[in-house]
Motif scaffolding. Structure first.
Motif, PDB file in Angstrom:
ATOM      1  N   TRP A 126       0.559  -1.355  -0.037  1.00  0.00           N
ATOM      2  CA  TRP A 126      -0.035  -0.410  -0.580  1.00  0.00           C
ATOM      3  C   TRP A 126       0.609   1.516  -0.156  1.00  0.00           C
ATOM      4  O   TRP A 126       0.575   2.146  -0.530  1.00  0.00           O
ATOM      5  N   ASN A 161      -3.958  -3.665  -2.862  1.00  0.00           N
ATOM      6  CA  ASN A 161      -4.122  -2.716  -4.026  1.00  0.00           C
ATOM      7  C   ASN A 161      -3.197  -2.313  -4.714  1.00  0.00           C
ATOM      8  O   ASN A 161      -3.006  -4.292  -4.990  1.00  0.00           O
ATOM      9  N   ASP A 162      -3.481  -2.334  -6.005  1.00  0.00           N
ATOM     10  CA  ASP A 162      -2.629  -2.822  -7.618  1.00  0.00           C
ATOM     11  C   ASP A 162      -1.384  -3.322  -7.151  1.00  0.00           C
ATOM     12  O   ASP A 162      -0.586  -4.498  -8.175  1.00  0.00           O
ATOM     13  N   ALA A 163      -0.196  -3.075  -6.520  1.00  0.00           N
ATOM     14  CA  ALA A 163       0.408  -4.173  -5.982  1.00  0.00           C
ATOM     15  C   ALA A 163       0.802  -4.619  -5.453  1.00  0.00           C
ATOM     16  O   ALA A 163       1.567  -5.882  -4.906  1.00  0.00           O
ATOM     17  N   ALA A 185      -4.044   3.693  -2.232  1.00  0.00           N
ATOM     18  CA  ALA A 185      -5.258   2.961  -2.503  1.00  0.00           C
ATOM     19  C   ALA A 185      -5.990   3.338  -1.146  1.00  0.00           C
ATOM     20  O   ALA A 185      -5.813   3.406  -0.129  1.00  0.00           O
ATOM     21  N   ARG A 204      11.856   3.636  -3.544  1.00  0.00           N
ATOM     22  CA  ARG A 204      10.108   4.303  -3.137  1.00  0.00           C
ATOM     23  C   ARG A 204      10.897   5.915  -2.848  1.00  0.00           C
ATOM     24  O   ARG A 204       9.827   6.521  -2.444  1.00  0.00           O
ATOM     25  N   ARG A 247       3.459   1.627 -12.445  1.00  0.00           N
ATOM     26  CA  ARG A 247       2.812   2.128 -11.075  1.00  0.00           C
ATOM     27  C   ARG A 247       4.576   3.782 -10.134  1.00  0.00           C
ATOM     28  O   ARG A 247       3.733   4.333  -9.779  1.00  0.00           O
ATOM     29  N   GLN A 248       5.691   2.787 -10.278  1.00  0.00           N
ATOM     30  CA  GLN A 248       7.178   3.344 -10.211  1.00  0.00           C
ATOM     31  C   GLN A 248       7.713   3.617 -10.940  1.00  0.00           C
ATOM     32  O   GLN A 248       9.246   3.036 -10.967  1.00  0.00           O
ATOM     33  N   HIS A 260       3.955   6.457  -1.352  1.00  0.00           N
ATOM     34  CA  HIS A 260       4.218   7.026  -2.982  1.00  0.00           C
ATOM     35  C   HIS A 260       2.861   7.831  -3.803  1.00  0.00           C
ATOM     36  O   HIS A 260       1.956   8.000  -3.445  1.00  0.00           O
ATOM     37  N   ASP A 320       5.428  -4.107 -13.823  1.00  0.00           N
ATOM     38  CA  ASP A 320       4.080  -3.616 -12.420  1.00  0.00           C
ATOM     39  C   ASP A 320       4.695  -2.396 -12.239  1.00  0.00           C
ATOM     40  O   ASP A 320       4.143  -1.067 -12.535  1.00  0.00           O
ATOM     41  N   ASN A 333       3.340   1.714  -1.244  1.00  0.00           N
ATOM     42  CA  ASN A 333       4.272   1.978  -2.181  1.00  0.00           C
ATOM     43  C   ASN A 333       3.418   2.421  -3.747  1.00  0.00           C
ATOM     44  O   ASN A 333       3.686   2.530  -4.456  1.00  0.00           O
ATOM     45  N   SER A 334       1.642   1.877  -3.280  1.00  0.00           N
ATOM     46  CA  SER A 334       0.606   2.039  -4.726  1.00  0.00           C
ATOM     47  C   SER A 334       0.238   2.134  -3.665  1.00  0.00           C
ATOM     48  O   SER A 334      -1.375   1.918  -3.392  1.00  0.00           O
TER      49      SER A 334
END
Length: 441
Positions: A148, A173-175, A153, A378, A244-245, A384, A240, A150-151
């Protein structure tokens, strides 16, 4: 040492120690359960003794993991109060569920350790499986919380205000999926190679070779299968991260300039001042392919980000290279293991056993390097693109002294663990010589 650096150092130290205890706690119960299953099915007493020996190791790492994990939970609030003030209500659910999994693991472990000759054999074995499943669930839930960061949401953020909080969306979350798979495989590979390495060393010393051979085969099977699957997980994670990063990916690869047909960098020493990399091997187009599945695709470089928003390149790049290099070596060992096992010559080659003995620490070095990539890559964000790490640190002075104290505690804890494990390994011959108690099982 200023307080900000001391807070980051203390967190890094705590995570660095805890991740090893956590990985072993997630994986070793499954080794124990496989050995126990083999004993129930075959009644070969060597598997009973192996199961008992491994169960004591599981108990040691459960205790140390509980201590180090508890310290980490306090550090989050003490060192990063601004972060917890806003993030706690959002991503607190996985931590709450992790606490539940921990209690289930503790109860099951108690049943398992004291259940010999008291429970039905299959129920006893099942309690060991529960230890492993709950430990694995604990690890995945903690990784979900880190994912979370790192991504982010499960909330809306506007002018410093967090609203419309959805803890379920935050947890999934997406990660979380890619990070959970990657971390789980890393834990299995690292623990498998470490345990196999210890038993390989005992085989080389010709001490209870039959006993240690059985242990080696179980641990090495887990470790090598995970090592072969890990590159697939790594590829999914890289694709990924590229979306995202992108700054993290650029730091991992020391990719300073946005370009098409971006080369994959092997080795090299990045220079952040001149934005160049020296002594590197470049594979044209490979980074574009690995990041986007297209050799001609543009890959975002660090030049697209303000300097104050870039991760530290040198540390991130070196850590990534170490992780990948060790991962490739472990893959090679895995291939050799299965070829040798297939030809039934694996113990006839002393060099083969030596390789596993020498590889004992490599998996955990790779885990530490991977975690460094995740956390340092990060920066400068603790959440993030939402909250900077410098804005989350405690204003309380004297954190440097706390760092020194915690360093002493973790070093002392490590010495105790090494002493207990060494004593346990030396007790194996005594355990092996004990007759089986057939009063119940």
């Amino acid at each position: 040492m200023d307080d900000f650096l001391a807070a980051r150092s203390q967190m890094a130290l705590s995570l660095g120690f805890h991740i090893i205890y956590a990985c072993i706690g997630m994986v070793m119960p499954f080794f124990m359960a496989v050995s126990h299953y083999k004993w129930i099915k075959s009644k070969d007493d060597r598997y009973r003794q192996l199961t008992k020996a491994w169960s004591k190791g599981v108990a040691i790492f459960f205790a140390t993991g509980a201590v180090s994990g508890t310290m980490l939970s306090f550090e989050l609030g003490l060192l990063w109060p601004e972060f917890m003030k806003h993030a706690g209500p959002i991503f607190g659910m996985p931590f709450s569920l992790e606490g539940t999994a921990f209690f289930i693991e503790a109860i099951a472990l108690g049943f398992y350790l004291y259940g010999w000759n008291r429970f039905n054999p299959w129920f006893h074995w099942f309690t060991g499986v529960v230890v492993g499943v709950s430990g694995l669930a604990s690890g995945i839930l903690v990784v979900s919380a880190n994912a979370w960061m790192n991504s982010p949401a499960g909330f809306d953020f506007d002018n410093g205000t967090y609203s419309n909080i959805d803890p379920i969306a935050a947890m999934f979350n997406d990660a979380w999926l890619f990070q959970s798979i990657h971390m789980t495989l890393a834990a299995i590979a690292a623990t498998g190679f470490a345990v196999a390495g210890v038993h390989a060393f005992m085989i080389l010393k010709k001490k209870n070779v039959d006993f240690h051979t059985r242990a080696f085969k179980i641990a090495a099977s887990f470790g090598t299968i995970a090592a072969l699957l890990q590159p697939i997980s790594g590829d999914l994670s890289a694709k990924d991260i590229a979306v995202r990063q992108p700054a993290k990916l650029a730091a991992m690869e020391a990719h300073f300039h946005t370009s098409e047909k971006a080369p994959l960098i092997i080795g090299g020493i990045p220079n952040e001042e001149t934005e160049t990399i020296d002594y590197a091997i470049e594979l044209p187009g490979m980074l574009s392919f690995l990041a986007h599945g297209d050799f001609d695709q543009e890959v975002t470089g660090l030049d697209k980000f303000a300097k104050e928003d870039r991760p530290p390149v040198l540390v991130t790049h070196f850590a990534f290279q170490i992780m990948v290099g060790i991962g490739m070596f472990m893959m090679l060992l895995a291939v050799i293991f299965f070829l040798s096992y297939w030809k039934k010559q694996w113990l006839d080659r002393r060099w083969f056993v030596k390789l596993f003995a020498l590889a004992t620490p490599l998996g955990f070095i790779a885990v530490e390097a991977g975690w460094t990539v995740t956390e340092v890559g990060r920066q400068p964000w603790i959440i993030h693109n939402v909250m900077r790490t410098a804005d989350a640190v405690t204003p309380m002075p004297g954190i440097a002294y706390s760092f020194y104290i915690f360093t002493a505690i973790y070093l002392s804890l490590t010495v105790v663990v090494i002493f207990l494990l060494n004593r346990q390994i030396k007790m194996v011959p005594l355990l092996y010589d004990q007759p089986e108690d057939k009063s119940n099982h």
